[in-house]
Design an enzyme around this catalytic site. Structure first.
Site, PDB file in Angstrom:
ATOM      1  N   ASP A 289      -0.778  59.705   7.652  1.00 36.48           N
ATOM      2  CA  ASP A 289       0.021  58.588   8.447  1.00 36.48           C
ATOM      3  C   ASP A 289       0.107  58.033   7.682  1.00 36.48           C
ATOM      4  O   ASP A 289      -0.421  57.497   6.379  1.00 36.48           O
ATOM      5  CB  ASP A 289      -0.010  58.260   9.431  1.00 36.48           C
ATOM      6  CG  ASP A 289       0.653  56.704  10.039  1.00 36.48           C
ATOM      7  OD1 ASP A 289       1.443  56.847  10.152  1.00 36.48           O
ATOM      8  OD2 ASP A 289      -0.029  55.348  10.275  1.00 36.48           O
TER       9      ASP A 289
ATOM     10  N   ASP B 177      -3.455  55.984  12.363  1.00 35.68           N
ATOM     11  CA  ASP B 177      -3.378  55.055  13.207  1.00 35.68           C
ATOM     12  C   ASP B 177      -2.726  54.365  14.236  1.00 35.68           C
ATOM     13  O   ASP B 177      -3.182  53.350  14.379  1.00 35.68           O
ATOM     14  CB  ASP B 177      -3.523  53.524  12.381  1.00 35.68           C
ATOM     15  CG  ASP B 177      -2.593  53.363  11.250  1.00 35.68           C
ATOM     16  OD1 ASP B 177      -1.320  53.520  11.234  1.00 35.68           O
ATOM     17  OD2 ASP B 177      -2.490  52.028  10.950  1.00 35.68           O
TER      18      ASP B 177
ATOM     19  N   ASP C  91       0.259  58.521  16.626  1.00 37.04           N
ATOM     20  CA  ASP C  91      -0.004  59.440  16.272  1.00 37.04           C
ATOM     21  C   ASP C  91      -1.013  59.735  16.828  1.00 37.04           C
ATOM     22  O   ASP C  91      -1.619  61.738  16.865  1.00 37.04           O
ATOM     23  CB  ASP C  91      -1.525  59.017  15.041  1.00 37.04           C
ATOM     24  CG  ASP C  91      -0.537  58.444  13.982  1.00 37.04           C
ATOM     25  OD1 ASP C  91       0.636  58.469  13.186  1.00 37.04           O
ATOM     26  OD2 ASP C  91      -1.081  57.041  13.065  1.00 37.04           O
TER      27      ASP C  91
END
Length: 876
Positions: free
Chosen positions: A332, A618, A622
């Site tokens: 990410d 995070d 996700d």
């Protein structure tokens, strides 16, 4: 009040009043309490179903869910049935210890609450019967009128009806790094991150106020959709689990075939069926690598302990090794590669360009021009630009426990920090303010000394300015084209640009703006972590691909990717959804505007191509991909509970560089496991061959079942333990990752195992036959066989400290546990050979010096032969 079924058109695509009518709501008075109660009874609470956790007993029993454990349990049962109760208890002891170690480790990481359900446990301000009240968010129903203020968590999916400077932080849901300005106007079909007319459950109100109509609750929200993705995503078996399973199946089949063959040969040669059954069972017990589960568990547990010291908490033991097998890391952007803290990195004032060092909210850094620090004494316009950002601002910089944070809008927080880096922390008291609005498109503040500061988008502020400030602060003609060109240059670097202006007035209000002078620009972004680029470079050197996935716009993703060393084309989520070739997906390093479903699809596409995928993240968005990946890695400090709960590993410091260290640690663990297996298998294969040879030759068994267990539970475990703490190879991160399709044991290693097995067969069987021919008792001959195996395994240990080069004394120096294990084995074998109690239990007997000399010769021959084979294999 009745509810009409809303049309299929999504709420954000329809006018607000249509949505209100469709849900039978009231944009002023809200629902009645009675109607809300009816709907709550019909639709259920606004909550996500709590995931049902596994109880302690289930988690303990799952430790036995392994083919190799099944083989050991079956061996213990058969051994008990033939009356060898001591043998059976020893095997069961190994299995239970292995299960306890795994259970304790997983229990330490087990979470008590389901994270996604916890995210919705909040309150909501709702209007019912014309009055505002605060109720549990779980009691909200479709059609409720909800009020939002800065700092609130959005309690359900809302169709916005009215907004007042509303900005919502949706980074946990969409990956968008900056708060999103909201507007109730209907929109055409757009991606989730662009639905400005909606406020989504679980997101945070960064600024402003609003009223919205509840259009979805519980599992029907976007957050609920992610929860469904998580629940329906199967947990992927790790590469180690898959390889151990395959290896165990091969071992099981080989043992069964060998045992059946032994039984058949013995019966055909005229020996009794009962005797041959006993011999076959003894062979099976001898050939099973009882020490393997224990050493695997200990090696992984020690890897976990090392990872904790490096800032990573491992929730499942095999996850340590999985990172070592990783071929692709999908990371990410927001909060992982970047800090999720907007930072001003450049400014233009009085026609001069400046850079600002430092990242994040810590006011450490300096203002530079042409690479050299500058003070404010000779830069009057720069001072005014920074003061304008500080004064035209509602955010505050706060220090808590040595951590700098901001309260308010992250963009405004970045302006406070940029001023602090130049030593500015005060402006005259504010007298009046014109807040930013979508209609006004600028913010203005009036201060006690009569100064008016204005900030906003470049094109809007330029419209308000009559002139510009020159290098010395004196007014000069406004060159709008030059300002636009500079702003576009910043934009090309994916920087967010704000313009600042100043005016003076005698009035005490802002009913009318005074003539304004353009001061300059400040440009900001969510900066990459300082260590991210080095970590990406190290991963590339190790043959591990890195792919960045973000909900941000393509231009921002491209710029951040370039800064951390990820280049090439950017693929959007829309392209992922389309029928794009899998080869192009695998060749792309940066993905933008990606939804949770698209992240999940990306991970699956890579896995279908044979990759071992690690996913870092995070946010709530996700979580499904974290669960689908071969290993999910969540951020511990800024990560949502949903991300942590779906991950196999949590990084306590949110440091992307820890991923590279984890890959290195994982490779070391895998190397040590392979070394142990290559070292341990000749013992099992050799024992099986010796027993088969004795049956084929029609002689007495050269080694008894209890003596086999002594070897497996002393020599194998004692000498095997140094592999659990064997240091990593210094070149471990300069070689490509191990191909997932490769077997656990390579062809070269198989040849080595067979060579040592043959030496053990020839040496022990031949020496036993020679000793018996020269009058030795059966007990002495069997003791010699046991010691041939023990000493040969000791010299072979030195062979296996490195699988491709010789390591003798240097191996002892770098791993002192080798010497400890060697001494421990010598002591144990001396007890086995010379103490009367051991002689009685294990049917062993004392040996003379000549017998020991012959045993040592076989062990030394084995060491030399393996080193010669390694030399030949290196030169191929």
């Amino acid at each position: 009040m009745t509810t009409d079924e809303p049309p299929d058109l999504a709420p954000y695509r329809r006018p607000a009043e249509d949505v209100v009518r469709g849900l039978g709501g009231d944009s002023g008075r809200g629902l009645t309490a009675a109607e809300a109660a009816v709907r709550l009874a019909a639709d259920g609470p606004n909550a996500l179903p709590a995931a049902r956790g596994r109880g302690p007993l289930t988690r303990f029993l799952l430790q036995f869910n392994s083919p190799l454990i099944y083989v050991l349990l079956a061996s213990a049962a058969v051994t008990a049935l033939i009356g060898e109760h001591v043998d059976a208890l020893v095997i069961l002891g190994v299995v239970v210890v292995n299960a306890i170690v795994g259970f304790v480790q997983e229990s330490r990481a087990e979470k008590a609450l389901t994270a996604l359900a916890a995210m919705t446990r909040t309150t909501a301000k709702v209007v019912r019967d014309g009055a505002s009240a605060e109720i549990p968010a779980a009691d909200l129903v479709r059609g409720d009128l909800v009020e939002l203020d800065a700092g609130d968590k959005v309690p359900a999916d809302l169709r916005l009806l009215r907004t007042d400077e509303l900005a919502v932080d949706e980074s946990a849901l969409t990956g968008e790094s900056a708060p999103v300005a909201k507007d109730p106007a209907a929109l055409p079909e757009v991606a989730l991150a662009d639905r400005a007319a909606m406020a989504f459950s679980g997101t945070l109100v960064a600024a402003g106020r609003a009223a919205g109509l509840v259009v979805a609750t519980g599992t029907d929200t976007e957050l609920g959709g992610i929860d469904r993705l998580v629940q329906t995503t199967a947990t992927v078996r790790t590469p180690l689990t898959r390889k151990i399973t395959e290896f165990s199946k091969i071992v099981t089949v080989a043992i069964l075939v060998l045992a059946a063959l032994t039984f058949a040969i013995g019966v055909l040669r005229g020996r009794g069926a009962a005797e041959m059954l006993t011999a076959a069972v003894a062979l099976a017990v001898g050939a099973i690598p009882e020490g393997l589960p224990a050493i695997v568990t200990i090696t992984l547990a020690l890897g976990v302990a090392r990872m904790v010291r490096r800032g990573a908490i491992v929730r499942h033991l095999p996850a340590v090794e999985t990172l070592g097998s990783t071929t692709v890391i999908c990371t990410d952007k927001t909060g992982t590669l970047t800090r999720n803290q907007m930072t001003v990195t450049a400014a233009t004032a009085g026609g001069r360009d400046y850079t600002l060092t430092g990242t994040g909210y810590a006011p450490s850094g300096e203002v530079q021009r042409d690479g050299s620090p500058v003070g404010l004494a000779g830069q009057p316009v720069l001072r005014e630009v920074l003061l304008a950002g500080l004064g035209c601002n509602d955010a505050r910089l706060v220090r808590e426990d040595d951590e700098w944070t901001i309260t308010g809008d992250p963009t405004e927080g970045a302006l406070v920090v940029s001023a602090a880096k130049a030593g500015l922390d005060h402006v005259p008291a504010r007298v009046a303010v014109l807040p930013f609005s979508s209609a006004r498109r600028f913010m203005a503040t009036l201060h006690d000394d009569g100064t008016v500061y204005v900030k906003g988008p470049v094109e809007r502020v330029l419209e308000l300015c009559a002139d510009a400030a020159g290098p010395d602060g004196e007014p000069v003609p406004l060159d709008a084209d030059a300002v636009h060109a500079r702003a576009e240059d910043y934009g090309g670097q994916a920087l967010r640009v704000l313009a600042f202006a100043r005016g003076r007035t005698e009035a005490r209000d802002l009913d009318e703006l005074p003539p304004l002078t353009l001061l300059g620009l400040q440009a900001m972004l969510d900066p990459p972590r300082a260590e991210a680029a080095d970590a990406v470079r190290t991963c590339h050197a190790a043959g591990v691909e890195v792919k960045m996935i973000t909900g941000d716009h393509a231009a921002t993703a491209r710029a951040i990717g370039k800064r951390v060393g990820l280049r090439g084309d950017v693929m959007t989520g829309a392209e992922l959804t389309a029928d794009v070739p899998a080869e192009r997906v695998r060749a792309t390093a940066v993905f933008a505007r990606v939804s949770p479903e698209q992240k999940l699809r990306l991970v699956r596409t890579l896995q279908d191509g044979g990759h071992v995928v690690a996913m870092t993240g995070d946010g709530v968005n996700d979580a499904p991909a974290l669960k689908q990946a071969d290993i999910g890695v969540a951020m511990g400090r800024t990560g949502t509970d949903a991300a942590k709960e779906s991950a196999d590993m949590v990084l306590t410091g949110d440091d992307f560089a820890s991923i590279e260290k984890a890959v290195e640690e994982g490779r070391g663990v895998f190397d040590n496991l392979v070394k142990f297996i290559v070292w341990a298998l000749p013992s099992n294969v050799g024992l099986g061959l010796v027993l088969v040879a004795a049956i084929v030759a029609g002689t007495a068994l050269p080694i008894l079942p209890l003596q086999v267990l002594w070897l497996n539970m002393t020599a194998v475990l004692v000498l095997g333990l140094p592999f659990a703490v064997e240091p990593k190879d210094e070149h471990i991160m300069t070689r490509p990752p191990r191909a997932p399709s490769l077997p656990l044991i390579s062809r070269a290693m198989t040849v080595r195992i067979l060579l040592v097995s043959a030496i053990l067969l020839a040496g022990s069987f031949g020496l036993q036959h020679w000793e018996r021919a020269h009058g030795a008792s059966p007990e002495v001959a069997q003791t010699i066989v046991v010691n041939v195996f023990a000493l040969t395994l000791l010299t072979y240990l030195f062979n296996c400290l490195s699988l491709d080069r010789p390591l003798l004394w240097s191996g002892v120096r770098r791993n002192p546990w080798v010497a400890v294990s060697a001494l421990a084995l010598a002591g144990l074998q001396a007890l086995y050979t010379y103490t009367p109690g051991m002689n009685d239990v294990f049917h062993s007997a004392p040996l003379g010096g000549a017998a020991w000399a012959r045993i040592v010769v076989i062990a030394v021959v084995s060491y030399v032969a393996v080193e010669l084979l390694k030399l030949v294999q290196r030169r191929r």
